[in-house]
Structure formats: C-alpha cells, structure tokens
Write an enzyme that holds these catalytic residues in place. Structure first.
Site, mmCIF file in Angstrom:
data_model
loop_
_atom_site.group_PDB
_atom_site.id
_atom_site.type_symbol
_atom_site.label_atom_id
_atom_site.label_comp_id
_atom_site.label_asym_id
_atom_site.label_seq_id
_atom_site.Cartn_x
_atom_site.Cartn_y
_atom_site.Cartn_z
ATOM 1 N N LEU A 21 0.836 -1.212 0.000
ATOM 2 C CA LEU A 21 0.000 0.000 0.000
ATOM 3 C C LEU A 21 0.867 1.258 0.000
ATOM 4 O O LEU A 21 0.523 2.251 -0.630
ATOM 5 C CB LEU A 21 -0.941 -0.009 1.213
ATOM 6 C CG LEU A 21 -1.908 1.182 1.311
ATOM 7 C CD1 LEU A 21 -2.816 1.253 0.084
ATOM 8 C CD2 LEU A 21 -2.749 1.111 2.583
ATOM 9 N N CYS A 484 6.131 3.964 7.551
ATOM 10 C CA CYS A 484 6.221 2.825 8.461
ATOM 11 C C CYS A 484 7.556 2.868 9.193
ATOM 12 O O CYS A 484 8.511 3.447 8.703
ATOM 13 C CB CYS A 484 6.177 1.519 7.676
ATOM 14 S SG CYS A 484 4.743 1.365 6.628
ATOM 15 N N HIS A 660 9.628 21.112 9.735
ATOM 16 C CA HIS A 660 8.633 20.219 9.121
ATOM 17 C C HIS A 660 8.129 20.776 7.797
ATOM 18 O O HIS A 660 7.455 20.080 7.057
ATOM 19 C CB HIS A 660 7.452 20.004 10.068
ATOM 20 C CG HIS A 660 7.832 19.249 11.293
ATOM 21 N ND1 HIS A 660 8.070 17.892 11.277
ATOM 22 C CD2 HIS A 660 8.066 19.640 12.561
ATOM 23 C CE1 HIS A 660 8.408 17.489 12.489
ATOM 24 N NE2 HIS A 660 8.409 18.530 13.288
#
Ligand code: GLN
Ligand code: ZN
Length: 725
Positions: A21, A484, A660
């Site tokens: 995915l 992940c 960020h």
C-alpha cells in the site's frame, strides 16, 4: 440478536506484508499511477487479509479496518465532516491528509499512547454532518462477494468527537453526530449485517462527569435505534474505569475490554453482556501466555453471558508475520508472535476451552533505584562550561541530523547487501561528515554537529549496536499514511559491548576548532520506539538502557567531546493515559535520564532535545532532566511554549525554524521569534536552533534557512553588546 462469533480481532495491519500500500500510495501521489491502480492494490490487500484470517480459523472477521490513510479521517468522511476549504480540492481526502497546492493539511497527532498518528478532525458549530456510508458498504459487499460475512468497524462517536481539535466544541455536536451513526446502523441493518464494532479508546482515559454523561446518552440512543445490528463497543489500551458501569448500563450487547493493559478489576459490571475478552495483546510482539489468557477468560466467564476470545486492540500496531524473519535467532523467535501468530493464538484459545493451571504470580517490582546528584548545581556547571567553551552570546546550534542524501541511503543498503566494503562505506560517511562540518563553519554556527550520516534511524542505530536488541527485516508497522517504522525488539538484558558513536565524534572534532556535539538517543526514547520485553517493569528496562547510554556519554567525554546531547523526543509519549499514573512515570523517567547523563564533569555540557507541541504540560519534568541546555520545538506551534518558559531554570533553545515545512523562514521572522524568546528568558540562557533535526529537508533549504538564522542572531548579538556597553 444473532450470537457473536467465538473468536475475533479488533483490526488488522493494512499497509501490506511487503508495504504494497505504501508503494501504491506514493505512486499515486507522484502521478505515476492512477486511482484505479491504487484501488486495485487496496482491494487485493483486503481480500488477502480476509482469506488469511479465515484460513487461520478466525470466525469473527472485521471489515472497514482498511484505510488509504487513517481511520479517524475515514470516520470524518463517513460523517460528512469535511471542512469547507477542502471541498473544492481535486481529491479532498488526500488534501486533508497531506495538504495540496496552497492548502495546509489537517493536523496530525499520536493515537493514544501508540506510535500511530491520526488526522485530527475539525468539528465546530458550523460543521454540517451528512452520512456517507460508501466505504463501509463497499467493503462489506466486497467481502461478501468473496464469501465472507464481516463486522464493520468504525471509530465510536464519543472518541471521534473527543479527538477533534477542539473537543469541547465538538462534543456540543453529539446529537447531530449520533443522528448519523443511527442512520448508519439502519443502513447496515438493511444490508443484513449482524454486528457492528464501535471503537471507544477515549473511554480508558480520565473522563469528566459531562463526558461520561455523553457516553450514556450516546449508547442509550444508539442502543434503542429501531433497526440496528448488534453493537460491540471496544475500549482498547487500558481499563474502562468509571466508564465501565456507565457503558454496561446501556443496551449495547457486547463490550470489548483490554485485559492485557486493563487487568481484571470490576468485571462483575459486565454481567449479562457478550464480552470480547482482549487477552492477546495487540501492542507487543510476545507470545501470549496460555495460562494467563485462560485465567483471564475464566474470570470473564464468571459474569459474561458469552465470552469471545479477542485481541486487546487492533493488530495495526504489530508487524504482519514472523515467518518473514528468517534471520531472527530461533530461540528468540520461539518467544515471538506477530499479527498472523496472534490470530492463531486467538483461535487456539477459543477452541481449546479455558481450563488449565493458574498462572504464576509475578514478583512485586523492586523499589526504584536511587539516583544521586553527581554533578554540581547548575550555576556552578554553567560557570565551568562558560570558561571551558568560550561561546558567544546566543550560541547557534542544530539538533543533530543534516539532510540524508539518496547516495548515503544507497551506500547503506549496499553495505547491508554485502556489495559495498565496510571501509568504502566508512570513507563515504567521513566525507559526508566533513562536508557538514565545513558547511556549518561557513554559515557561522557556534556548536557544530557531525550530521548523523551513519544512522538509518535514531533508535534502530543504537539497537543495532547494543546487546539485548534484535532488529527485523520486514517488521514494518504503520506510523502514519504511507510511513512505516521497524521497531527494534528489546528482548534481553541490555548492555553495550563497545563504544558506538565515539569514532565518528572523534573524526568530526578533528576537523574543526569549534566544539562538535556528541549525539545520542536517550533511554526513554530508545525504549518507547521499540517492542519491549514484558517480564520486567518498564522502569527497570529503561534503567538498563540508561546504564548503557551512560557508558557512551563517559566515553565521549574521555575522547575530548565537551558537549554531549542526549535526545528524549519520546519522553511525553510514554506518559500514562490516566492522570494518576503520570507523576510516578515522570519521576522514574527523569531519574533514568539523569543516570544516563550525570557521569561527566561539571565543565562538560549536557544538551537534551524534545519535540512536541505540548511540552508546556511537562515543563517541570523537562527542567528536572537537569540538562544544561534544552532545545525544543517551538516555531511550528507559533512559539506557544514561550508563555510557559519563565520558570525554566537553565539554558533553553526554543526552535526558530520549523523544519517540518519546506519553507525557508526569512531573517526577519527568525528575529521576531528571537526577540520574543529574549523577552521571556535572560539572554545568557538563550540558545538559537531549529525545531528539530534537518534530515528530512534538502541541503538547499537548510543552507538558506540557517543563513537567515545566523543573520538574525548577528543583529541581536550586536544589540546585546551595545546595551551592555
Ligand atoms: N538528533 C536527532 C536528529 O536531529 C533528533 C531527532 C528527533 O528529535 N526526533 O535527527
Ligand atoms: Zn526533534
């Protein structure tokens, strides 16, 4: 009401056993794949999951646990709660998740005390709710077409509202949201669905009487809906506490309790209910003790009308399959269970009955080790450090990492694959260190870093070099969206066979006259981002890691490193979900940090770094770490932290550059932030630095931003000298 199946899981990983995915999402986002390609991969993953769960013998299959990004975002879409500004976007779903041209994404934050991040819903008086049940219906029908009857899973109404950016304002909308849930139940009943699962993890946290009243109102109303499936309400991650009798008094037929985290108290309140007994942990990678599980199941059976064997929470938080780890030591493997193995455990417990011997009683934990103050008080240290380091006012530094280039990542992969000799790899790392040192000298920074080019990840790197840890090849766990991590497995006593970072630190310091910081990850963070053994209290494990970090700190000092940073970005994350347990946690966490960092002389400067927007809540504990300098995220959250730092007793660097964002802040912007910091703190304690490490940025962005930081600092330094003179 039809009987609940005998065994179930509350949810399952969805990123794919080989991160299928992730690849499909990223190809869709960068335009190299179509939406159809993405949807095909999603359908294949869902089908494979249902087939596998059924093959393993599970009879209660969940659906709607798949997500293209996040289940909270899916729930917002289900309820029609899409903020107006995203409605015109080409793809509103991914615009909310990731932002789009000229539109920032919704905020993202950690899901309870896990490392999973959800998208924060925006719910206010203006939100228009309108049910859109397309996704759960499509998954339900998809499963049926494959021959599987499933139980749709949705985030529950109370948790959904409490997770919103403004929970107070959101909860005002409970009635409107409940109307949507009611409608959803009707739609599912019309489809012939037997059971629905509503997840309410917010109920294992402290709740006000008003919030408990909302729980009662919600489930009384949903429970009395005219046409509806059976209701399973789950409460993962802890004990329901005061919410248990409240929920039990409503007409919901089934309650899912976390018996791993929550324990066995108060089960009599569940009399007459179907109980999904969460005896197989979804939060760790250990095999379930059959004695312990059977004991818990027997305790539930004393009260419940039906006992269903289940997981404590969704298996989203563990990797797919232990069989994908041929490299793990067989003795360790025999102790482990990933998602597939946990499903097999659930099935075995459900089939085997709950008889058996009582589990051994665990010994009570030893009292916490006493940590003596080994260093002098802060003012004494500050004077020794000032004399030793000779830094200018408002010293400029960075948080540790510099951009990780593709070449470096490729070199590390080649080293692991055995196609790049270790010597050549080390030469490339050294060359990168030199480039980073020269860049910082050129930019005029005062305390330099080596840039961390040798690290794949700030925890995994240390896990690979400490005894007591194992790392996996395919043990991916979703962190957010397509991202992940592979948490290391802390399975034994931790020790440090040899120095880890000293050679790189020494090399970096040999290149320059300016001080170079040694850079380490702290004991709490190493433990927080690993799967940790459960046969010792967490505190004792953290102290073992602290002892190893302490040896590294002392070796760095002995190698001539005068400034050592020990990062604790996860300090806040392990904070217990209930208020009553927080002070105890902070006490030992702070003690472990001091154990790690207090073995050095007064003139050696200890830095720490933390990054989360709500550091103001634990500022006292951060002060208690007793680091000489603390660098902390601030620019990203609009310098909110500055309102709270007045009482902070040592060196502090509230970030002036939001790393960020790809945006480069102007020197005027940096100057404004610095002026605000100087208004809140005495100038001699102010440091100048970015919010966090720079590894996700490009060199072009970093150079431009740091040049502006140096320019703004120069202006303010000149002012300070003028005022002093
Ligand atoms: N030293 C680490 C870095 O700069 C700190 C990262 C973090 O706080 N998450 O990358
Ligand atoms: Zn950080």
């Amino acid at each position: 009401m039809s009987r609940f199946p005998q065994s179930t899981v509350l949810g399952y990983p969805r990123i794919g056993p080989r991160r299928e995915l992730k690849r499909a999402l990223e190809s869709y986002w960068d335009g190299t794949a179509t939406r159809q390609d993405l949807d095909r991969v999603g359908a294949e993953l869902r089908a494979a999951t249902w087939r596998r769960l059924a093959e393993l013998g599970l009879d209660g299959l969940p659906s709607n646990t798949f997500s293209l990004y996040d289940q909270v975002l899916d729930t917002a879409v289900l309820l029609g709660a899409v903020p107006e500004r995203y409605r015109g976007a080409a793809d509103p779903y991914f615009a909310m998740a990731r932002g789009t041209e000229g539109l920032a994404p919704l905020r993202m934050t950690k899901w309870f005390d896990t490392n999973y991040h959800y998208i924060v819903p925006e719910i206010g008086p203006e939100t228009v709710f309108k049910l859109d049940a397309a996704k759960p219906l499509a998954e339900l029908r998809e499963a049926r077409a494959l021959g599987f009857e499933t139980r749709p899973v949705v985030v529950g109404p109370v948790t959904f509202l409490l997770l919103a950016a403004d929970p107070g304002a959101a909860l005002e909308r409970l009635d409107d949201v409940l109307a949507c849930y009611e409608e959803l139940l009707g739609v599912l009943a019309a489809e012939g669905v037997a059971w629905v699962q509503l997840d309410e993890p917010a109920l294992v946290q402290d709740r006000t009487p008003g919030e408990l009243a909302a729980v009662r109102a919600a489930y009384d109303r949903l429970g009395s809906a005219a046409a509806r499936p059976g209701l399973l309400v789950t409460a993962p991650f802890g004990h329901l506490g005061e919410a248990l009798p409240v929920l039990a008094a409503t007409p919901v037929e089934a309650i899912g309790v976390d018996l791993v985290r929550g324990g066995l108290d108060g089960l009599d309140a569940l009399a007459g209910k179907t109980v999904v007994a969460g005896v197989v942990s979804g939060r760790d990678v250990w095999r379930t003790s059959p004695e312990r599980a059977a004991h818990a199941l027997r305790a539930v059976a004393e009260h419940a009308a039906q006992v269903v064997v289940g997981t404590s929470c969704s298996l989203l938080h563990v990797p797919y399959d232990l069989e994908a780890e041929p490299g793990l030591d067989p003795a360790l493997k025999a102790r482990l269970a990933f998602a597939e193995q946990k499903v097999a455990e659930v099935v075995a417990l459900a089939r085997g009955g709950f008889d058996g011997p009582a589990p051994a009683v665990r010994p009570a934990p030893e009292p916490a080790p006493v940590v003596r103050d080994e260093r002098g008080p802060y003012p004494v240290r500050a004077a020794a450090q000032a004399a030793h380091l000779g830094l200018p006012a408002l010293p400029i530094t960075t948080i540790g990492s510099f951009p990780q280039t593709g070449e470096l990542r490729a070199a590390r992969a080649a080293l692991a694959a055995g196609t790049l000799p270790a010597q050549e790899y080390e030469r490339r790392v050294e060359a990168e260190i030199e480039r980073v040192i020269r860049l910082q000298e050129r930019l005029g920074l005062d305390v330099l870093v080596h840039g961390e080019p040798e690290r794949n990840d700030m925890v995994q790197y240390f896990a690979e070099h400490l005894d007591g840890f194992a790392v996996t090849a395919n043990g991916w766990v979703q962190s957010y969206g397509s991202r992940c991590t592979r948490p290391p497995i802390l399975h034994g006593d931790v020790s440090r066979p040899e120095p880890i970072t000293v050679r790189w630190a020494r090399h970096a310091q040999s290149l320059t006259d300016r001080p170079v910081k040694g850079m380490l990850t702290g004991p709490v963070t190493i433990v927080a981002w690993s799967f940790v053994r459960d046969d010792l209290p967490l505190r004792d494990v953290v102290f073992q890691v602290a002892a190893a970090v302490r040896e590294e700190v002392r070796d760095l000092e002995a190698a001539g490193v005068s400034i050592i940073q020990v990062d604790e970005p996860a300090l806040r994350e392990l904070l217990p979900l209930r208020q009553a347990a927080r002070a105890g946690y902070l006490e030992w966490a702070v003690a472990a940090y001091r154990r790690a960092t207090s073995g050095v002389a007064d003139r050696t400067q200890i830095h720490t770094h933390l990054c989360y927007s709500d550091a103001d809540q634990i500022l006292d504990a951060i002060d208690g770490l007793d680091a000489d300098v603390t660098t902390i995220e601030s620019a990203r959250s609009g310098a909110r932290i500055l309102d709270a730092v007045g009482s902070f007793g040592r060196g502090l660097g509230p970030g002036v550059y939001d790393i960020h964002s790809p945006r480069v802040p102007s020197s005027a912007e940096v100057e404004t932030l610095l002026r605000r910091t100087l208004a809140a703190l005495p100038a001699e304690r102010v440091w100048v630095n970015p919010d966090c490490g720079l590894k996700t940025r490009t060199y072009a962005q970093v150079e431009a931003a740091l040049a502006n930081v140096a320019e703004a600092t120069g202006r303010l330094r000149a002012e300070l000298t003028r005022d002093a003179g």
